[in-house]
Write a protein that holds these residues in place. Structure first.
Motif, PDB file in Angstrom:
ATOM      1  N   GLU A  39     -49.596   7.514 -17.314  1.00  0.00           N
ATOM      2  CA  GLU A  39     -50.697   8.429 -17.587  1.00  0.00           C
ATOM      3  C   GLU A  39     -50.380   9.335 -18.773  1.00  0.00           C
ATOM      4  OE1 GLU A  39     -51.468  10.567 -14.035  1.00  0.00           O
ATOM      5  OE2 GLU A  39     -52.201   8.815 -12.919  1.00  0.00           O
ATOM      6  N   PRO A  40     -51.406   9.942 -19.380  1.00  0.00           N
ATOM      7  CA  PRO A  40     -51.161  10.869 -20.495  1.00  0.00           C
ATOM      8  C   PRO A  40     -50.400  12.105 -20.030  1.00  0.00           C
ATOM      9  CG  PRO A  40     -53.478  10.204 -20.402  1.00  0.00           C
ATOM     10  CD  PRO A  40     -52.851   9.749 -19.126  1.00  0.00           C
ATOM     11  N   TRP A  41     -49.718  12.753 -20.956  1.00  0.00           N
ATOM     12  CA  TRP A  41     -49.103  14.048 -20.694  1.00  0.00           C
ATOM     13  C   TRP A  41     -50.204  15.100 -20.638  1.00  0.00           C
ATOM     14  CZ3 TRP A  41     -44.013  13.629 -19.751  1.00  0.00           C
ATOM     15  CH2 TRP A  41     -43.294  12.583 -20.345  1.00  0.00           C
ATOM     16  N   GLU A  42     -50.094  16.031 -19.721  1.00  0.00           N
ATOM     17  CA  GLU A  42     -51.078  17.108 -19.599  1.00  0.00           C
ATOM     18  C   GLU A  42     -50.440  18.432 -19.994  1.00  0.00           C
ATOM     19  OE1 GLU A  42     -52.803  17.205 -15.749  1.00  0.00           O
ATOM     20  OE2 GLU A  42     -53.873  15.307 -15.996  1.00  0.00           O
ATOM     21  N   THR A  43     -51.127  19.168 -20.864  1.00  0.00           N
ATOM     22  CA  THR A  43     -50.629  20.460 -21.332  1.00  0.00           C
ATOM     23  C   THR A  43     -51.758  21.473 -21.296  1.00  0.00           C
ATOM     24  OG1 THR A  43     -49.006  19.407 -22.789  1.00  0.00           O
ATOM     25  CG2 THR A  43     -49.551  21.693 -23.240  1.00  0.00           C
ATOM     26  N   GLY A  44     -51.527  22.570 -20.594  1.00  0.00           N
ATOM     27  CA  GLY A  44     -52.530  23.617 -20.519  1.00  0.00           C
ATOM     28  C   GLY A  44     -52.446  24.561 -21.697  1.00  0.00           C
ATOM     29  N   ILE A  45     -53.592  24.971 -22.218  1.00  0.00           N
ATOM     30  CA  ILE A  45     -53.672  25.933 -23.316  1.00  0.00           C
ATOM     31  C   ILE A  45     -54.103  27.285 -22.746  1.00  0.00           C
ATOM     32  CG2 ILE A  45     -54.864  26.548 -25.448  1.00  0.00           C
ATOM     33  CD1 ILE A  45     -55.072  23.588 -26.064  1.00  0.00           C
ATOM     34  N   ARG A  46     -53.322  28.296 -23.021  1.00  0.00           N
ATOM     35  CA  ARG A  46     -53.547  29.624 -22.462  1.00  0.00           C
ATOM     36  C   ARG A  46     -54.848  30.251 -22.976  1.00  0.00           C
ATOM     37  NH1 ARG A  46     -49.341  34.709 -23.355  1.00  0.00           N
ATOM     38  NH2 ARG A  46     -50.839  36.370 -23.016  1.00  0.00           N
ATOM     39  N   ASP A  47     -55.468  31.018 -22.101  1.00  0.00           N
ATOM     40  CA  ASP A  47     -56.635  31.810 -22.482  1.00  0.00           C
ATOM     41  C   ASP A  47     -56.143  33.063 -23.207  1.00  0.00           C
ATOM     42  OD1 ASP A  47     -58.855  33.401 -22.706  1.00  0.00           O
ATOM     43  OD2 ASP A  47     -59.448  33.248 -20.601  1.00  0.00           O
ATOM     44  N   PRO A  48     -56.391  33.184 -24.519  1.00  0.00           N
ATOM     45  CA  PRO A  48     -55.864  34.336 -25.259  1.00  0.00           C
ATOM     46  C   PRO A  48     -56.527  35.656 -24.877  1.00  0.00           C
ATOM     47  CG  PRO A  48     -57.354  33.090 -26.641  1.00  0.00           C
ATOM     48  CD  PRO A  48     -57.178  32.290 -25.373  1.00  0.00           C
ATOM     49  N   ASN A  49     -57.657  35.574 -24.177  1.00  0.00           N
ATOM     50  CA  ASN A  49     -58.371  36.791 -23.806  1.00  0.00           C
ATOM     51  C   ASN A  49     -58.050  37.253 -22.389  1.00  0.00           C
ATOM     52  OD1 ASN A  49     -59.899  36.876 -26.303  1.00  0.00           O
ATOM     53  ND2 ASN A  49     -61.001  35.090 -25.525  1.00  0.00           N
ATOM     54  N   ASP A  50     -57.106  36.576 -21.717  1.00  0.00           N
ATOM     55  CA  ASP A  50     -56.700  36.970 -20.374  1.00  0.00           C
ATOM     56  C   ASP A  50     -55.469  37.861 -20.469  1.00  0.00           C
ATOM     57  OD1 ASP A  50     -55.864  37.263 -17.792  1.00  0.00           O
ATOM     58  OD2 ASP A  50     -55.723  35.125 -17.345  1.00  0.00           O
ATOM     59  N   PRO A  51     -55.597  39.151 -20.198  1.00  0.00           N
ATOM     60  CA  PRO A  51     -54.466  40.059 -20.368  1.00  0.00           C
ATOM     61  C   PRO A  51     -53.297  39.756 -19.447  1.00  0.00           C
ATOM     62  CG  PRO A  51     -56.288  41.159 -19.256  1.00  0.00           C
ATOM     63  CD  PRO A  51     -56.799  39.840 -19.728  1.00  0.00           C
ATOM     64  N   SER A  52     -53.542  39.037 -18.342  1.00  0.00           N
ATOM     65  CA  SER A  52     -52.448  38.719 -17.425  1.00  0.00           C
ATOM     66  C   SER A  52     -51.511  37.664 -17.997  1.00  0.00           C
ATOM     67  CB  SER A  52     -53.011  38.223 -16.091  1.00  0.00           C
ATOM     68  OG  SER A  52     -53.547  36.914 -16.211  1.00  0.00           O
ATOM     69  N   GLY A  53     -52.028  36.877 -18.930  1.00  0.00           N
ATOM     70  CA  GLY A  53     -51.227  35.807 -19.496  1.00  0.00           C
ATOM     71  C   GLY A  53     -51.165  34.566 -18.640  1.00  0.00           C
ATOM     72  N   ASP A  54     -51.849  34.572 -17.492  1.00  0.00           N
ATOM     73  CA  ASP A  54     -51.786  33.442 -16.568  1.00  0.00           C
ATOM     74  C   ASP A  54     -52.977  32.506 -16.688  1.00  0.00           C
ATOM     75  OD1 ASP A  54     -49.407  34.446 -15.485  1.00  0.00           O
ATOM     76  OD2 ASP A  54     -50.509  35.737 -14.084  1.00  0.00           O
ATOM     77  N   GLY A  55     -54.023  32.945 -17.357  1.00  0.00           N
ATOM     78  CA  GLY A  55     -55.232  32.138 -17.417  1.00  0.00           C
ATOM     79  C   GLY A  55     -55.077  30.941 -18.330  1.00  0.00           C
ATOM     80  N   VAL A  56     -55.621  29.797 -17.904  1.00  0.00           N
ATOM     81  CA  VAL A  56     -55.600  28.575 -18.710  1.00  0.00           C
ATOM     82  C   VAL A  56     -57.006  28.318 -19.221  1.00  0.00           C
ATOM     83  CG1 VAL A  56     -55.203  26.083 -18.705  1.00  0.00           C
ATOM     84  CG2 VAL A  56     -53.669  27.601 -17.428  1.00  0.00           C
ATOM     85  N   TRP A  57     -57.130  28.212 -20.534  1.00  0.00           N
ATOM     86  CA  TRP A  57     -58.432  27.977 -21.167  1.00  0.00           C
ATOM     87  C   TRP A  57     -58.884  26.542 -20.950  1.00  0.00           C
ATOM     88  CZ3 TRP A  57     -61.477  31.454 -23.945  1.00  0.00           C
ATOM     89  CH2 TRP A  57     -62.547  30.893 -24.648  1.00  0.00           C
ATOM     90  N   GLY A  58     -57.949  25.607 -21.047  1.00  0.00           N
ATOM     91  CA  GLY A  58     -58.272  24.199 -20.894  1.00  0.00           C
ATOM     92  C   GLY A  58     -57.020  23.353 -20.927  1.00  0.00           C
ATOM     93  N   THR A  59     -57.198  22.043 -20.792  1.00  0.00           N
ATOM     94  CA  THR A  59     -56.068  21.119 -20.695  1.00  0.00           C
ATOM     95  C   THR A  59     -56.229  19.984 -21.688  1.00  0.00           C
ATOM     96  OG1 THR A  59     -55.835  21.610 -18.337  1.00  0.00           O
ATOM     97  CG2 THR A  59     -54.776  19.605 -19.152  1.00  0.00           C
ATOM     98  N   ALA A  60     -55.165  19.730 -22.432  1.00  0.00           N
ATOM     99  CA  ALA A  60     -55.108  18.579 -23.331  1.00  0.00           C
ATOM    100  C   ALA A  60     -54.368  17.448 -22.639  1.00  0.00           C
ATOM    101  CB  ALA A  60     -54.404  18.957 -24.626  1.00  0.00           C
ATOM    102  N   ARG A  61     -54.846  16.237 -22.823  1.00  0.00           N
ATOM    103  CA  ARG A  61     -54.212  15.045 -22.244  1.00  0.00           C
ATOM    104  C   ARG A  61     -53.900  14.100 -23.390  1.00  0.00           C
ATOM    105  NH1 ARG A  61     -58.182  17.087 -19.222  1.00  0.00           N
ATOM    106  NH2 ARG A  61     -57.735  17.548 -17.029  1.00  0.00           N
ATOM    107  N   ILE A  62     -52.621  14.025 -23.722  1.00  0.00           N
ATOM    108  CA  ILE A  62     -52.237  13.306 -24.943  1.00  0.00           C
ATOM    109  C   ILE A  62     -51.126  12.301 -24.646  1.00  0.00           C
ATOM    110  CG2 ILE A  62     -52.958  15.144 -26.481  1.00  0.00           C
ATOM    111  CD1 ILE A  62     -50.140  16.116 -26.625  1.00  0.00           C
ATOM    112  N   ARG A  63     -51.005  11.326 -25.514  1.00  0.00           N
ATOM    113  CA  ARG A  63     -50.024  10.256 -25.341  1.00  0.00           C
ATOM    114  C   ARG A  63     -48.685  10.566 -25.989  1.00  0.00           C
ATOM    115  NH1 ARG A  63     -50.978   6.871 -21.181  1.00  0.00           N
ATOM    116  NH2 ARG A  63     -53.219   6.473 -21.025  1.00  0.00           N
ATOM    117  N   GLY A  64     -48.661  11.510 -26.897  1.00  0.00           N
ATOM    118  CA  GLY A  64     -47.409  11.839 -27.567  1.00  0.00           C
ATOM    119  C   GLY A  64     -47.651  12.832 -28.676  1.00  0.00           C
TER     120      GLY A  64
END
Length: 338
Positions: free
Chosen positions: A214-239
């Motif tokens: 399966e593709p690698w999954e990497t979450g991209i942080r929400d820059p507007n979340d002051p907690s630093g824990d929010g994920v804006w979305g997920t990229a699924r890439i092969r390399g």
């Protein structure tokens, strides 16, 4: 990177999160799970998840220590610090330092002033940890010494000199990407690893394949979340590599003005941009690191044009007003969902 006081010019923040928990099916055998390891280097935490070679994470950690000892701006024994302190005299350095500086000069030349590894003349005046803003006069005095053309190297005898004695190197916008590429090279040539996800303070480099295909999954942080824990979305890439630069770390406020660590090499001040974060996907982590800085300083409109002109490259901009902008190949290459 490499700075105990400031991160210059778009050094990538911890904005990307490799999703190791999704690397294997629940019913997969134990051998399909990655062996993990971590270390502290480049003024950040580096983590590794490796398939196929249990000893590889420790070797990666040792390699990080080696590169950190060469490139740390604030370690007076490092190659970079010794070059900066030499007052224009040639300094004998490790071959890896010459290799990185050759790559850095090439990216500076193509960046048309948007990226410059001699930003150290200015970046060392700022202290984002302590909230120190240099005077306009100090910045104006340092700016003439920001010019990558003053880097002179002799590849045969492994010496580096800055022809401007007042210039200073700060490789925070490219060195972690370079190291990530070197770690992937090491996995390929010196280990039995079949796949790996490497995170150097948010610089994500992917090697080989997952056991389940399966593709690698990497979450991209929400820059507007002051907690630093929010994920804006997920990229699924092969390399390849994903690197994010953003405004949300190394920030201080003074007299009602917010200052962030990403400096514009043309002004010596925090960059004025419509971008809150930009994530770059590239086959090369070195390129992704340098480009994340370049595109950030360029603003989103020009940044998209730069990304679209590069083969195998894509970028995703989260703007300060909450809107998003994608380069033409982002969905094709990143398979992104928010």
């Amino acid at each position: 990177m490499l700075s105990r006081r400031s991160l210059i010019c778009g050094a990538a923040c911890s904005a990307l999160a490799p999703m190791l928990h999704g690397c294997a099916r629940p019913d997969a055998p134990a051998k399909a799970k990655p062996v993990t390891g971590s270390t502290f280097a480049f003024d950040t935490y580096c983590t590794f998840g490796v398939y196929g070679d249990d000893a590889a994470p420790a070797r990666l950690a040792d390699a990080c220590s080696h590169f950190d000892s060469l490139f740390d701006l604030y370690d007076e024994t490092s190659d970079i610090a010794r070059i900066n302190a030499a007052g224009g005299a040639p300094v004998r350095v490790h071959a890896d330092t010459v290799d990185l500086l050759l790559a850095a000069k090439a990216y500076c030349e193509r960046a048309d002033g948007l990226f410059d590894v001699t930003i150290g003349a200015v970046s060392t005046l700022w202290d984002f940890a302590e909230g120190v803003r240099p005077s306009p006069e100090a910045i104006a005095g340092a700016l003439p010494h920001v010019d990558w053309r003053c880097i002179e190297m002799d590849e045969e005898v492994l010496t580096v000199r800055l022809t401007d004695p007042q210039a200073k190197l700060d490789l925070g916008g490219i060195a972690k990407g370079y190291v990530a590429d070197r770690l992937c090279e090491m996995l390929r040539t010196q280990t039995n690893a079949t796949g790996a996800v490497l995170s150097l303070g948010g610089n994500i480099a992917l090697f080989g394949e997952k056991p389940n295909g399966e593709p690698w999954e990497t979450g991209i942080r929400d820059p507007n979340d002051p907690s630093g824990d929010g994920v804006w979305g997920t990229a699924r890439i092969r390399g390849g590599s994903l690197v994010t630069s953003g405004l949300y770390e190394r920030v201080f406020e003074r007299d009602g003005v917010t200052y962030w660590h990403i400096l514009d090499p043309r002004t010596g001040e925090p960059v004025q941009t419509d971008v809150a974060s930009v994530t770059v996907l590239s086959p090369s982590s070195t390129a992704a690191d340098a480009l994340s800085t370049t595109l950030f300083v360029a603003n989103s409109r020009r940044g998209v044009e730069i990304a679209d002109a590069l083969e195998g490259t894509a970028a995703y901009f989260i703007l300060r007003d909450g809107r998003t902008v994608e380069s033409a190949r982002w969905q094709e290459l990143a398979n992104f969902s928010s």
